[in-house]
Design an enzyme around this catalytic site. Structure first.
Site, short mmCIF file in Angstrom:
data_model
loop_
_atom_site.label_atom_id
_atom_site.label_comp_id
_atom_site.label_asym_id
_atom_site.label_seq_id
_atom_site.Cartn_x
_atom_site.Cartn_y
_atom_site.Cartn_z
N ASP A 106 0.72 -1.14 -0.09
CA ASP A 106 0.03 -0.16 0.03
C ASP A 106 0.92 1.19 0.15
OD1 ASP A 106 -2.66 1.12 0.40
OD2 ASP A 106 -2.26 1.63 2.45
N THR A 107 1.23 1.83 1.32
CA THR A 107 2.06 2.58 1.10
C THR A 107 3.38 2.28 0.99
OG1 THR A 107 2.84 2.67 3.40
CG2 THR A 107 0.97 3.87 3.04
N GLY A 108 3.89 1.17 1.04
CA GLY A 108 5.12 0.59 0.74
C GLY A 108 6.04 0.43 1.95
N THR A 110 5.68 -1.13 5.08
CA THR A 110 5.85 -2.39 5.61
C THR A 110 6.84 -3.27 5.08
OG1 THR A 110 3.45 -2.37 6.35
CG2 THR A 110 4.48 -4.53 6.26
N LEU A 111 6.49 -3.60 3.57
CA LEU A 111 7.67 -4.55 2.92
C LEU A 111 8.95 -3.77 2.98
CD1 LEU A 111 5.77 -6.22 -0.02
CD2 LEU A 111 7.07 -7.03 1.85
N ARG A 168 -10.96 -12.57 7.00
CA ARG A 168 -9.80 -13.61 6.41
C ARG A 168 -10.24 -14.60 5.63
NH1 ARG A 168 -5.39 -10.56 8.35
NH2 ARG A 168 -5.51 -9.93 10.54
#
Ligand code: IMP
Ligand code: MG
Length: 177
Positions: A106-108, A110-111, A168
């Site tokens: 998403d925002t980037g 986390t990864l 989930r």
């Protein structure tokens, strides 16, 4: 119970997901051939990892499977700040090759954070993979090496992906308002 839930409109059904996971596994098998460990980011990636590893096996790959838990999401739809490690971190990272797997970029943050964490421990190589990419939401300069589906700025659930810990279990991916 189900009566209280908001409507989920189907975006990718089980067949589409299975087909795309097969293709991704083939891409990964070519690019990451050899010895490596998968590190799934909990909780959202658990279904994706479970499917991906079994297709990777058919492609002749036998990665070790590990998980770590990062936190940044509260119970809303917006990420609440910087990710941090809240559980499990792979051991003996130095010199090893990793494929980090998450449900969504998403925002980037986390990864990107997970990648620097492994790199900081001396990983020989870290690839990143997300089942779903939302490039229009990016807050930092980050691109995953392997991406299953690209979507607009929509909030999705199912196939391991939650909204406030619900949904989930759905076998498909859908959009909620
Ligand atoms: P990022 O750090 O902003 O790239 O966010 C990645 C994390 O946010 C993912 O691991 C997801 O858990 C969560 N996330 C982002 N978008 C969604 C969504 O549409 N549904 C559910 N979780 C999401
Ligand atoms: Mg997540």
């Amino acid at each position: 119970m189900k009566g209280n839930w908001v409507l989920v409109s189907k975006l990718f059904d089980e067949t589409e997901i299975a087909r795309r996971v097969e293709e991704l596994a083939r891409e990964i098998a070519v690019a990451v051939a050899g010895d490596f460990a998968i590190v799934g980011l909990l909780t959202g990636s658990f279904v994706f990892v479970a499917d991906l590893i079994r297709v990777l096996d058919r492609a002749g790959l036998a990665p070790r499977i590990e998980f770590m838990k990062l936190s940044s999401y509260g119970h809303g739809k917006e990420s609440s700040g910087a990710p941090r490690l809240i559980g499990g971190a792979p051991e003996d990272v130095a010199g090893r090759r990793f494929l980090l797997v998450d449900d969504i970029v998403d925002t980037g943050r986390t990864l990107d954070y997970a990648k620097s964490l492994l790199a900081g421990k001396g990983a020989a190589r870290v690839w990143t993979c997300a089942l779903v990419d939302k490039p229009s939401r990016r807050k930092i300069d980050f691109a995953a090496d392997f991406v299953g589906f690209t979507v607009d700025d929509v909030f999705i659930v199912g196939y391991g992906i939650d909204y406030a810990e619900n949904y989930r279990h759905l076998p498909y991916i859908g959009i909620i308002d």
